[in-house]
Motif scaffolding. Structure first.
Motif, mmCIF file in Angstrom:
data_model
loop_
_atom_site.group_PDB
_atom_site.id
_atom_site.type_symbol
_atom_site.label_atom_id
_atom_site.label_comp_id
_atom_site.label_asym_id
_atom_site.label_seq_id
_atom_site.Cartn_x
_atom_site.Cartn_y
_atom_site.Cartn_z
ATOM 1 N N ASP A 189 -8.898 8.760 1.655
ATOM 2 C CA ASP A 189 -7.863 8.223 2.532
ATOM 3 C C ASP A 189 -6.674 7.724 1.703
ATOM 4 O O ASP A 189 -6.755 6.713 1.008
ATOM 5 N N ILE A 190 -5.558 8.440 1.804
ATOM 6 C CA ILE A 190 -4.379 8.104 1.010
ATOM 7 C C ILE A 190 -3.831 6.732 1.380
ATOM 8 O O ILE A 190 -3.426 5.942 0.522
ATOM 9 N N ASN A 191 -3.801 6.435 2.673
ATOM 10 C CA ASN A 191 -3.224 5.165 3.120
ATOM 11 C C ASN A 191 -4.054 3.969 2.670
ATOM 12 O O ASN A 191 -3.514 2.953 2.239
ATOM 13 N N LEU A 192 -5.382 4.071 2.755
ATOM 14 C CA LEU A 192 -6.232 2.981 2.285
ATOM 15 C C LEU A 192 -6.134 2.833 0.765
ATOM 16 O O LEU A 192 -6.163 1.719 0.243
ATOM 17 N N CYS A 193 -5.995 3.943 0.073
ATOM 18 C CA CYS A 193 -5.787 3.888 -1.366
ATOM 19 C C CYS A 193 -4.535 3.084 -1.679
ATOM 20 O O CYS A 193 -4.558 2.209 -2.554
ATOM 21 N N TYR A 194 -3.451 3.352 -0.984
ATOM 22 C CA TYR A 194 -2.188 2.651 -1.248
ATOM 23 C C TYR A 194 -2.336 1.149 -1.002
ATOM 24 O O TYR A 194 -1.769 0.333 -1.733
ATOM 25 N N GLN A 195 -3.126 0.783 0.003
ATOM 26 C CA GLN A 195 -3.262 -0.633 0.359
ATOM 27 C C GLN A 195 -4.100 -1.418 -0.641
ATOM 28 O O GLN A 195 -3.832 -2.600 -0.882
ATOM 29 N N TYR A 196 -5.123 -0.787 -1.222
ATOM 30 C CA TYR A 196 -6.107 -1.563 -1.985
ATOM 31 C C TYR A 196 -6.088 -1.325 -3.495
ATOM 32 O O TYR A 196 -6.548 -2.168 -4.255
ATOM 33 N N ALA A 197 -5.559 -0.217 -3.956
ATOM 34 C CA ALA A 197 -5.687 0.139 -5.372
ATOM 35 C C ALA A 197 -4.686 -0.605 -6.250
ATOM 36 O O ALA A 197 -3.580 -0.938 -5.827
ATOM 37 N N ASP A 198 -5.088 -0.844 -7.496
ATOM 38 C CA ASP A 198 -4.179 -1.273 -8.559
ATOM 39 C C ASP A 198 -3.734 -0.067 -9.376
ATOM 40 O O ASP A 198 -2.605 -0.004 -9.860
ATOM 41 N N ARG A 199 -4.651 0.863 -9.525
ATOM 42 C CA ARG A 199 -4.452 2.018 -10.404
ATOM 43 C C ARG A 199 -5.043 3.245 -9.729
ATOM 44 O O ARG A 199 -6.090 3.146 -9.066
ATOM 45 N N VAL A 200 -4.387 4.385 -9.891
ATOM 46 C CA VAL A 200 -4.843 5.621 -9.253
ATOM 47 C C VAL A 200 -4.955 6.729 -10.297
ATOM 48 O O VAL A 200 -4.046 6.926 -11.108
#
Length: 270
Positions: free
Chosen positions: A202-213
């Protein structure tokens, strides 16, 4: 600290993961992102000692993985599989208690207290006396998440950064429990208990929670950086082979959607 030097993985002449270097030495929420077949699960299995690299080396706190016993390593990293079947007919309570067996005095007050806390936080009380294998897919995911959290709980002494590996943990979860799981994982990082390394779609959840990708494609990490560095609509569109647009709400929240979505709305209005 985890340091992976020039690790690669192949099987039967097929290269699944191309040579890659990776280091993390602080508490951070790392998302491994990319389309199906990109090598995300392979990478997280290598970093967590679930697979042995075909080449290269991986160390924890400066010590090669080959020098760790499984018992000692289990106190510093926990891995949550995609699959949630258990061979025997254990109850949920027994599955959670097993997470503490590597610690001495498994029936002591601390172990009892920490299990009760995780059960309460993840709303697992109604499931405790049920057989794990007869739970729904989403219930199994919640129990397994509780298990890996419990595996890394320690008492008293100051600990180095610990590592929580989650391979597609949102599978089978409804929206409420997806958000709750990610909040607990984020809390694990924010409370300085360790780092989370998670495979997500999920790209949107990644954007909300991640520090690093870590953005992957065809067995390669094509970009490793902060959310803003990696998650441009151009790079994501190219990686996923679909035209995406980045939308920012009035309160500053960012999310992505397929470009044709807005066009369809206009067509419906007409």
């Amino acid at each position: 600290m985890i340091a992976a030097k020039n690790i690669a993985f192949g099987v039967k002449g097929k290269q699944i993961l191309h040579p890659f270097n990776f280091t993390t030495d602080q508490e951070e929420f790392i998302v491994i992102l990319g389309p199906n077949g990109a090598g995300k699960s392979t990478l997280v299995k290598l970093l967590s000692n679930g697979l042995k690299p075909s080449s290269g080396s991986i160390s924890y706190y400066g010590k090669e993985l080959s020098q760790w016993t499984l018992d000692n390593l289990a106190k510093y990293r926990a891995y949550m599989h995609q699959e949630s079947m258990i061979a025997s007919s254990f109850t949920v309570r027994e599955v959670l208690e097993m997470a503490r067996y590597r610690y001495p005095e498994t029936k002591n007050f601390f172990n009892k207290t920490v299990i009760e806390r995780i059960v309460d936080e993840l709303n697992l009380q109604p499931l405790l006396d049920l057989e794990f294998n007869f739970l729904s897919g989403g219930e199994k995911q919640r129990v397994q998440f509780g298990r890996v959290l419990l595996q890394l709980e320690s008492e008293g002494e100051i600990q180095p950064v610990k590592y929580l590996f989650l391979d597609e943990p949102l599978n089978n979860l409804d929206v409420r429990y997806q958000i709750e799981l990610l909040k607990h994982a984020r809390k694990f990082v924010d409370e300085k208990r360790g780092s989370v390394i998670v495979v997500m779609h999920d790209i949107n959840l990644c954007y909300q929670y991640a520090d690093r990708v870590l953005l992957m494609q065809k067995g390669k990490v094509i970009k490793d950086g902060t959310v803003r560095e990696v998650m441009s609509q151009e790079l994501l569109s190219e990686t996923y082979q679909i035209e995406l647009e980045q939308i920012q709400s009035q309160d500053g929240e960012v999310f992505y959607r397929h470009v044709s979505y807005s066009s369809n709305l206009l067509d419906n209005v007409k």
